[in-house]
Write a protein that holds these residues in place. Structure first.
Motif, PDB file in Angstrom:
ATOM      1  N   ARG A 170       4.892 -44.943  29.021  1.00  0.00           N
ATOM      2  CA  ARG A 170       6.074 -45.825  29.082  1.00  0.00           C
ATOM      3  C   ARG A 170       6.404 -46.440  27.726  1.00  0.00           C
ATOM      4  O   ARG A 170       7.553 -46.659  27.407  1.00  0.00           O
ATOM      5  N   CYS A 171       5.384 -46.795  26.971  1.00  0.00           N
ATOM      6  CA  CYS A 171       5.580 -47.562  25.739  1.00  0.00           C
ATOM      7  C   CYS A 171       6.070 -46.653  24.609  1.00  0.00           C
ATOM      8  O   CYS A 171       5.566 -45.537  24.420  1.00  0.00           O
ATOM      9  N   HIS A 172       7.066 -47.151  23.859  1.00  0.00           N
ATOM     10  CA  HIS A 172       7.631 -46.406  22.737  1.00  0.00           C
ATOM     11  C   HIS A 172       7.350 -47.077  21.393  1.00  0.00           C
ATOM     12  O   HIS A 172       7.878 -46.640  20.372  1.00  0.00           O
ATOM     13  N   ILE A 173       6.571 -48.125  21.374  1.00  0.00           N
ATOM     14  CA  ILE A 173       6.242 -48.821  20.131  1.00  0.00           C
ATOM     15  C   ILE A 173       4.937 -48.230  19.603  1.00  0.00           C
ATOM     16  O   ILE A 173       3.904 -48.274  20.275  1.00  0.00           O
TER      17      ILE A 173
ATOM     18  N   ASP B 182       7.623 -55.721  30.098  1.00  0.00           N
ATOM     19  CA  ASP B 182       8.309 -54.657  29.359  1.00  0.00           C
ATOM     20  C   ASP B 182       8.113 -54.875  27.864  1.00  0.00           C
ATOM     21  O   ASP B 182       8.743 -55.742  27.252  1.00  0.00           O
TER      22      ASP B 182
ATOM     23  N   CYS C  76       0.949 -48.358  21.037  1.00  0.00           N
ATOM     24  CA  CYS C  76       0.381 -47.107  21.565  1.00  0.00           C
ATOM     25  C   CYS C  76      -0.913 -46.743  20.842  1.00  0.00           C
ATOM     26  O   CYS C  76      -1.878 -46.272  21.478  1.00  0.00           O
TER      27      CYS C  76
ATOM     28  N   ASN D 154      12.028 -49.190  14.868  1.00  0.00           N
ATOM     29  CA  ASN D 154      11.258 -48.724  16.011  1.00  0.00           C
ATOM     30  C   ASN D 154       9.749 -48.834  15.818  1.00  0.00           C
ATOM     31  O   ASN D 154       8.982 -48.355  16.639  1.00  0.00           O
TER      32      ASN D 154
ATOM     33  N   ASN E 195       8.861 -52.651  25.633  1.00  0.00           N
ATOM     34  CA  ASN E 195       9.834 -51.854  24.876  1.00  0.00           C
ATOM     35  C   ASN E 195      11.086 -52.637  24.500  1.00  0.00           C
ATOM     36  O   ASN E 195      11.830 -52.211  23.619  1.00  0.00           O
ATOM     37  N   LYS E 196      11.337 -53.758  25.175  1.00  0.00           N
ATOM     38  CA  LYS E 196      12.566 -54.499  24.889  1.00  0.00           C
ATOM     39  C   LYS E 196      12.504 -55.103  23.490  1.00  0.00           C
ATOM     40  O   LYS E 196      11.439 -55.519  23.021  1.00  0.00           O
ATOM     41  N   LYS E 197      13.676 -55.120  22.856  1.00  0.00           N
ATOM     42  CA  LYS E 197      13.741 -55.607  21.481  1.00  0.00           C
ATOM     43  C   LYS E 197      13.595 -57.119  21.450  1.00  0.00           C
ATOM     44  O   LYS E 197      14.110 -57.824  22.314  1.00  0.00           O
TER      45      LYS E 197
END
Length: 720
Positions: free
Chosen positions: A558-561, A485, A565, A707, A487-489
């Motif tokens: 899925r990825c938000h970074i 994962d 991306c 973010n 996306n986890k901080k």
């Protein structure tokens, strides 16, 4: 009725017993010890008379004053009156004591000395004594002069230097070798100066002797033996070799000894270069091969960079000249040294380990058949360690596989097979080696061991590239994108990135840093790009990379970074572009899939023509290698993380700065940050005044938002 003995009879009997007692004591007591013992015994005797007591006191005092000869003579003469029977006993058993002479020239017996005046006579030297002559002094000086002839001087060394370049005889060579041996013995612990031919004193003379031998002895030996200037020659086949054999062996032994004791890198380098010139002579002495190789292997594995290189050149020369007798020993000894010194990998030890691996491959490639025997045994040993770890699943067995020695061994055998000939037997070991590497990846597939996985995948890609063998690498890379994962901080921010070059395992704290995710994405990006560039000209590229395209698209959803991306989107675009190109080229020609030669020709044509993916990779890898080189040379800059800089503001240069200093009590140090105008209105008035005061200051740093990632990306437009 017994008659009572008279007083004289009793005294006579007591005296007789006394003498008998003394005789028994004298059997085991020396003469000097007797006097002190007699004194102690008779001091305790009740019947001792005063005259005897005075005599024994005199004896005791004489013994305390180291027994003056005249007093000792007096005490001996008094025994004749005080103890006649004991005097008689001494006369019979120890006559030399009674005939004690004061001087060597006094020939009178002790019986003739009757008065103390005679005893007080002083010793008068004999008038016939000879006076020391001047000739004896000359003889001593002559001996010293002979000894001084053994002492070396700089003038004598200069004379030898001139003679050794012209003389074709053995005279000057013997002198130089003898002086070298003497110089070496002067610094040895167990040295015998008397056995040395020359005497070396002072550092200047010592250096002069060593310099003379290093510069002129190799040519002097060649000149005497009438050898050609070729690099390879056999000295023992020359007629004159018998005369120079003992001298040559003695010199080579001394050269090995001095190499064992020298620690300076510069001196070691000079001596090793000289040894490299003398190596052809060592072929004539089989007994020198073992200690010589032992010394060279130690320097090759533990010395400085220059020392390692020169040592390896000497090892290579020995291996090529004595291939039959030396190679097998070298294979085993050098591989063991390589494994021993690859236990710990860091930015400082990595260049040395790489050099050892490359030089060891050169030695193994001298004989492919013999190398196959060793490779089979050692690869089988690696497989046994992996099998034990997979079946027993104990900590010690896992540690036997997941360590640098195991990974460096896999890398060595893979590079050896890659560089061997196509018809070599070593290529038959390719399949078991690949299976071992894949098993190592699958042993513990946790994020903690992602660095180890990347090292193994790099080895597989290199094998596939060099041997043109298909190895499924993509599933192990895409698995990370699906399972981890991103996306986890992150809990902590790493101040400097932790490169995977010298890491096999990440600690729990390192897993929580943002640098771990950055390195994982960078590694996946590099390996997929390298593998795709390798296959970019193949006919099966569009079919092979369909799963990769699908999973990259799923990751992007899925990825938000943003930074991650961008990287994956760039990779996806390049792969799809190459896929379209190959499909277009395939549609232009009709190929028989059963005809491998036709397919090979088509692939070679595309490879020569070049693909956009391959061109992009070649330009990208240059920048990557330069960054890696900076890291290895410890010149890595942390500018990629865009840390804010702290600069001192100069007073009196800006108008707004003076009013700011009067209105606030801030320090002269300020962090320069690019202000966000959208958020300024919501801040409080003191905060706004502070930011307005800083408005004129040059803003050069962007701090990352929550973010976004702080690793800079490569723009695809730079490579078009």
């Amino acid at each position: 009725m017994k008659m009572k003995k008279t007083k004289p009879a009793r005294k006579k009997e007591e005296t007789k017993k006394h003498v008998t007692k003394k005789r028994k004591q004298l059997k085991n007591v020396t003469t000097d010890e007797f006097f002190s013992q007699k004194f102690e015994d008779e001091m305790n005797d009740d019947t001792i008379n005063k005259q005897d007591q005075d005599m024994y006191e005199d004896d005791a005092r004489s013994s305390e004053s180291d027994m003056d000869p005249i007093e000792h003579k007096k005490s001996l003469m008094r025994l004749k009156d005080t103890d006649p029977e004991f005097y008689r006993y001494l006369k019979e058993n120890d006559k030399n004591l009674l005939e004690f002479n004061i001087s060597d020239d006094d020939n009178d017996s002790s019986d003739d000395i009757k008065s103390s005046n005679e005893l007080n006579t002083r010793h008068i030297p004999n008038s016939n004594l000879e006076v020391a002559s001047d000739e004896s002094d000359y003889e001593i000086d002559q001996d010293n002069e002979v000894k001084d002839k053994k002492k070396l001087t700089l003038q004598l060394l200069k004379t030898w230097q001139e003679e050794i370049q012209k003389d074709k005889s053995l005279k000057t060579i013997k002198c130089a070798v003898g002086a070298f041996h003497a110089a070496l013995q002067t610094v040895a612990e167990s040295a015998d100066p008397e056995s040395l031919q020359y005497k070396v004193e002072g550092g200047a003379v010592f250096n002069g002797v060593v310099q003379l031998c290093i510069l002129y002895l190799p040519n002097a030996f060649k000149r005497y033996l009438k050898l050609s200037s070729e690099t390879q020659f056999q000295a023992h086949k020359v007629k004159r070799f018998g005369k120079v054999k003992s001298i040559l062996k003695s010199y080579l032994l001394d050269l090995i000894k001095i190499l064992q004791s020298v620690t300076s890198t510069n001196i070691l380098t000079v001596l090793l270069k000289h040894l490299h010139q003398m190596l052809p002579y060592t072929q004539s002495f089989s007994s020198l091969t073992k200690p010589l190789l032992k010394l060279l292997l130690r320097l090759w594995s533990t010395g400085e960079e220059t020392v390692r290189v020169v040592s390896f050149l000497s090892i290579l020369r020995i291996a090529t000249s004595n291939r039959e007798s030396v190679l097998e020993t070298l294979f085993k000894a050098m591989y063991v040294k390589y494994v021993e010194n690859s236990k710990f990998v860091s930015l400082t030890t990595l260049p040395g380990i790489n050099f050892m691996r490359h030089s060891l491959i050169e030695i193994y490639l001298l004989d492919n058949d013999l190398a196959y025997n060793h490779a089979f045994l050692y690869i089988r040993q690696l497989a046994i360690h992996l099998r034990n770890a997979m079946t027993l699943k104990r900590k010690e067995h896992f540690q036997a596989v997941y360590n640098w020695q195991y990974i460096n061994s896999l890398r060595f055998w893979s590079e050896l097979i890659n560089l061997s000939r196509n018809d070599s037997m070593l290529h038959s070991l390719l399949y078991p080696l690949v299976q071992i590497i894949i098993g190592t990846i699958k042993l513990i597939p946790t994020p903690q061991y992602y660095p180890l996985r990347f090292h193994c995948l790099q080895i597989l890609i290199d094998i596939s590239k060099e041997t043109e063998t298909f190895i499924p690498v993509l599933p192990f890379l895409l698995e990370i994108l699906n399972s981890y994962d991103f996306n986890k901080k992150h809990k902590t921010v790493s101040m400097k990135p932790v490169p995977f070059i010298c890491v096999l395992r990440m600690s729990k704290s390192q897993l929580q840093e943002n640098g771990f995710k950055d390195n994982v994405i960078d590694s996946i990006y590099k390996l997929i790009l390298e593998n795709a560039a390798k296959d970019s000209h193949t006919v099966y590229f569009p079919d092979l990379y369909i799963p990769c395209i699908i999973q990259l698209k799923a990751f992007l959803k899925r990825c938000h970074i943003a930074n991650y991306c961008r990287k994956m989107k760039q990779l996806l675009d390049k792969i799809e572009e190459n896929r379209t190109f190959i499909e277009t080229e395939r549609s232009k020609t009709v190929m028989d899939l059963r005809n491998m030669s036709e397919i090979k020709n088509w692939e070679n044509k595309i490879k020569v023509q070049g693909t956009s993916l391959l061109k992009f990779y070649e330009s990208w890898i240059k920048i990557y290698q330069s960054q890696k080189l900076k890291l290895l040379t410890k010149n890595e800059d942390i500018a990629d993380y865009s840390l804010p800089s702290i600069k001192k503001l100069k007073k009196g240069k800006e108008n707004g700065e003076k009013s700011r200093e009067e209105s606030s009590e801030e320090s002269d140090f300020d962090i320069r940050i690019k202000s966000n105008e959208g958020k300024l209105e919501k801040r409080s008035k003191p905060r706004n005044r502070k930011l307005r005061a800083n408005k004129d200051i040059k803003e050069d740093i962007d701090l990352p938002t929550e973010n976004t990632d702080i690793v800079r990306d490569i723009d695809s437009n730079d490579w078009d």
